[in-house]
Design an enzyme around this catalytic site. Sequence first.
Site, mmCIF file in Angstrom:
data_model
loop_
_atom_site.group_PDB
_atom_site.id
_atom_site.type_symbol
_atom_site.label_atom_id
_atom_site.label_comp_id
_atom_site.label_asym_id
_atom_site.label_seq_id
_atom_site.Cartn_x
_atom_site.Cartn_y
_atom_site.Cartn_z
ATOM 1 N N CYS A 106 0.864 -1.183 0.000
ATOM 2 C CA CYS A 106 0.000 0.000 0.000
ATOM 3 C C CYS A 106 0.900 1.231 0.000
ATOM 4 O O CYS A 106 1.766 1.380 0.860
ATOM 5 C CB CYS A 106 -0.855 -0.046 1.259
ATOM 6 S SG CYS A 106 -1.774 1.457 1.479
ATOM 7 N N CYS A 113 -2.653 15.757 2.676
ATOM 8 C CA CYS A 113 -3.779 15.683 1.741
ATOM 9 C C CYS A 113 -4.658 16.904 1.953
ATOM 10 O O CYS A 113 -4.898 17.316 3.083
ATOM 11 C CB CYS A 113 -4.591 14.414 1.988
ATOM 12 S SG CYS A 113 -5.995 14.234 0.864
ATOM 13 N N CYS A 120 -9.404 11.343 9.286
ATOM 14 C CA CYS A 120 -8.183 10.834 8.650
ATOM 15 C C CYS A 120 -6.958 11.596 9.154
ATOM 16 O O CYS A 120 -6.898 12.829 9.055
ATOM 17 C CB CYS A 120 -8.303 10.968 7.141
ATOM 18 S SG CYS A 120 -6.772 10.600 6.263
ATOM 19 N N GLY A 162 -2.504 10.569 1.162
ATOM 20 C CA GLY A 162 -2.776 11.453 0.032
ATOM 21 C C GLY A 162 -3.890 10.978 -0.881
ATOM 22 O O GLY A 162 -4.369 9.856 -0.772
ATOM 23 N N GLU A 163 -4.298 11.867 -1.769
ATOM 24 C CA GLU A 163 -5.355 11.559 -2.732
ATOM 25 C C GLU A 163 -4.692 11.345 -4.103
ATOM 26 O O GLU A 163 -4.246 12.305 -4.742
ATOM 27 C CB GLU A 163 -6.369 12.719 -2.764
ATOM 28 C CG GLU A 163 -7.343 12.692 -3.911
ATOM 29 C CD GLU A 163 -8.094 11.376 -4.090
ATOM 30 O OE1 GLU A 163 -8.623 10.816 -3.109
ATOM 31 O OE2 GLU A 163 -8.148 10.888 -5.239
ATOM 32 N N SER A 194 -7.340 4.119 -4.989
ATOM 33 C CA SER A 194 -8.440 4.510 -4.102
ATOM 34 C C SER A 194 -8.605 6.023 -4.155
ATOM 35 O O SER A 194 -7.630 6.765 -4.072
ATOM 36 C CB SER A 194 -8.116 4.075 -2.670
ATOM 37 O OG SER A 194 -9.101 4.547 -1.783
ATOM 38 N N SER A 217 -13.953 5.865 -1.979
ATOM 39 C CA SER A 217 -14.239 5.993 -0.548
ATOM 40 C C SER A 217 -15.578 6.700 -0.391
ATOM 41 O O SER A 217 -15.659 7.914 -0.518
ATOM 42 C CB SER A 217 -13.136 6.805 0.137
ATOM 43 O OG SER A 217 -11.915 6.125 0.007
ATOM 44 N N LEU A 218 -16.614 5.932 -0.102
ATOM 45 C CA LEU A 218 -17.963 6.482 -0.105
ATOM 46 C C LEU A 218 -18.377 6.959 1.289
ATOM 47 O O LEU A 218 -18.700 8.107 1.497
ATOM 48 C CB LEU A 218 -18.912 5.393 -0.626
ATOM 49 C CG LEU A 218 -20.225 5.857 -1.220
ATOM 50 C CD1 LEU A 218 -20.016 6.797 -2.378
ATOM 51 C CD2 LEU A 218 -21.027 4.640 -1.678
ATOM 52 N N HIS A 219 -18.435 6.061 2.225
ATOM 53 C CA HIS A 219 -18.715 6.310 3.651
ATOM 54 C C HIS A 219 -20.115 6.837 3.965
ATOM 55 O O HIS A 219 -20.509 6.880 5.135
ATOM 56 C CB HIS A 219 -17.674 7.220 4.303
ATOM 57 C CG HIS A 219 -16.250 6.859 3.985
ATOM 58 N ND1 HIS A 219 -15.857 5.600 3.582
ATOM 59 C CD2 HIS A 219 -15.105 7.595 4.015
ATOM 60 C CE1 HIS A 219 -14.553 5.585 3.367
ATOM 61 N NE2 HIS A 219 -14.078 6.772 3.626
ATOM 62 N N ASN A 293 -10.814 3.180 12.244
ATOM 63 C CA ASN A 293 -9.565 3.023 12.959
ATOM 64 C C ASN A 293 -9.515 3.996 14.111
ATOM 65 O O ASN A 293 -10.119 5.054 14.010
ATOM 66 C CB ASN A 293 -8.514 3.463 11.956
ATOM 67 C CG ASN A 293 -7.450 2.478 11.817
ATOM 68 O OD1 ASN A 293 -7.675 1.294 11.882
ATOM 69 N ND2 ASN A 293 -6.270 2.998 11.632
HETATM 70 N N1 SAH Z 1 -7.320 9.592 -0.481
HETATM 71 C C1 SAH Z 1 -7.735 8.314 -0.925
HETATM 72 C C2 SAH Z 1 -6.745 7.209 -0.599
HETATM 73 C C3 SAH Z 1 -6.044 7.270 0.718
HETATM 74 S S1 SAH Z 1 -7.065 7.137 2.149
HETATM 75 C C4 SAH Z 1 -9.108 7.969 -0.368
HETATM 76 O O1 SAH Z 1 -9.605 8.705 0.488
HETATM 77 O O2 SAH Z 1 -9.682 6.984 -0.844
HETATM 78 C C5 SAH Z 1 -7.414 5.407 2.137
HETATM 79 C C6 SAH Z 1 -8.660 5.020 2.893
HETATM 80 O O3 SAH Z 1 -8.478 5.166 4.318
HETATM 81 C C7 SAH Z 1 -9.913 5.826 2.555
HETATM 82 O O4 SAH Z 1 -10.984 4.955 2.271
HETATM 83 C C8 SAH Z 1 -10.149 6.602 3.839
HETATM 84 O O5 SAH Z 1 -11.492 6.982 3.971
HETATM 85 C C9 SAH Z 1 -9.682 5.627 4.874
HETATM 86 N N2 SAH Z 1 -9.485 6.167 6.213
HETATM 87 C C10 SAH Z 1 -8.958 7.351 6.553
HETATM 88 N N3 SAH Z 1 -8.967 7.507 7.902
HETATM 89 C C11 SAH Z 1 -9.516 6.374 8.410
HETATM 90 C C12 SAH Z 1 -9.812 5.944 9.742
HETATM 91 N N4 SAH Z 1 -9.530 6.693 10.808
HETATM 92 N N5 SAH Z 1 -10.390 4.730 9.879
HETATM 93 C C13 SAH Z 1 -10.652 3.957 8.803
HETATM 94 N N6 SAH Z 1 -10.397 4.319 7.553
HETATM 95 C C14 SAH Z 1 -9.842 5.529 7.351
HETATM 96 FE FE1 SF4 Z 2 -7.436 11.076 4.080
HETATM 97 FE FE2 SF4 Z 2 -8.131 10.081 1.665
HETATM 98 FE FE3 SF4 Z 2 -9.635 11.993 2.895
HETATM 99 FE FE4 SF4 Z 2 -7.224 12.599 1.930
HETATM 100 S S1 SF4 Z 2 -9.008 11.948 0.773
HETATM 101 S S2 SF4 Z 2 -8.070 13.246 3.884
HETATM 102 S S3 SF4 Z 2 -6.089 10.715 2.364
HETATM 103 S S4 SF4 Z 2 -9.260 9.891 3.594
#
Ligand code: SAH
Ligand code: SF4
Length: 349
Positions: A106, A113, A120, A162-163, A194, A217-219, A293
């Site tokens: 990974c 970011c 995050c 990062g994104e 991602s 990353s939908l959530h 997390n």
């Molecule tokens: N920026 C991109 C890729 C990096 S983050 C993105 O957001 O998809 C990778 C993943 O980690 C994302 O799905 C993000 O939502 C998740 N993530 C960030 N903080 C987290 C946390 N505290 N617990 C669980 N997942 C988390």
């Molecule tokens: Fe974190 Fe991904 Fe959101 Fe950026 S886009 S702040 S890396 S979860």
Amino acid sequence: MSLKNLLDTPLPKWEGLLVALGQPAFRARQLRNWVFHTSATDFPQMTNLPLALRERLQESFRLESLTAKMDVTSRDGKVQKVLFQLQDGKTIESVQLSYEKRVSICISTQVGCAIGCPYCATGQQGFDRQLSIAEIVEQVLYFARRLGEGKSINNVVFMGMGEPLANFANTWGAVEMLNADEGFGLGARHITISTAGLIPQIKEISQKPLQVGLAVSLHSADDTLRNELVPINRRYPLKELISACKEYKAKTGRRVTFEYVLFDGINDDVKQARQLVHLLMDLDALVNLIPANVSETPRFKAPSLDKMTAFRDELERLKVKVTLRGKRGTDIAAGCGQLRSRDMALINK
Ligand code: SAH
Ligand code: SF4
């Protein structure tokens, strides 16, 4: 003076570069083999290249921009997280996940970011700078070299810091280098990006000949809530995001994975599960449920196992493909357990 990293030169230009140094074209193949398939990290080690060429390359290029500063392994030995220091002193993280027969890496694409998701850790740091192609690719090479002969990397996921799509040119440059037969040689199907949902770049990927995996990353399936959880939603709301995912699926034939991190009392109600089913109708999507997390903000914590299971069961009942896995490797700091469960789901898809 800091030298240019050879990995920042696109592969198709390597031949010209050697020819310009008075070398026959086949030297490019030898050089590529050293760089991508051996543990060599500098030119003097490349013993089948003429000495004068090795010296010349050593004067003009570097091959290492990352220094491993910290290397921690989870108690079960399956998750290894490395903290790399970049030339300018900034740091990034990468993770190796080992399964019985497979190894996944990974990797990060930015320092910090800009999107600022409130749960995050990276998002809370704000944006610092983009990683170069070399800095992205080198993360993979570091683990490949360390694995040594006989073992190889099966998957690379762009899910670190990062994104990736906000650093599109370098992310894509790295994808091409990792994928090319002349490069690292990893099949596009074994590479997943991602994203928080950058629509123009998702559309751009749909047009590419390389069929890399896409994870969104939908959530949340509700714009008001998603505006909070993934702030880029204000610019790229759900309706348009889902339509871009449909386009990606139609053009590439690949199923989109939706990551849905479960936050206690925020997005974990079964009603929200139904909303999600409705949103993903006709997409034949895979939903990857991930327990939140530990984060510094107490507001965002994982629901109880019962609640997470109920959420999953509702999706299953309504015929949505879904995975839910427990946290592992969390003893070596937040960020890894979540990666592991996410990644397992992608592999078993
Ligand atoms: N920026 C991109 C890729 C990096 S983050 C993105 O957001 O998809 C990778 C993943 O980690 C994302 O799905 C993000 O939502 C998740 N993530 C960030 N903080 C987290 C946390 N505290 N617990 C669980 N997942 C988390
Ligand atoms: Fe974190 Fe991904 Fe959101 Fe950026 S886009 S702040 S890396 S979860």
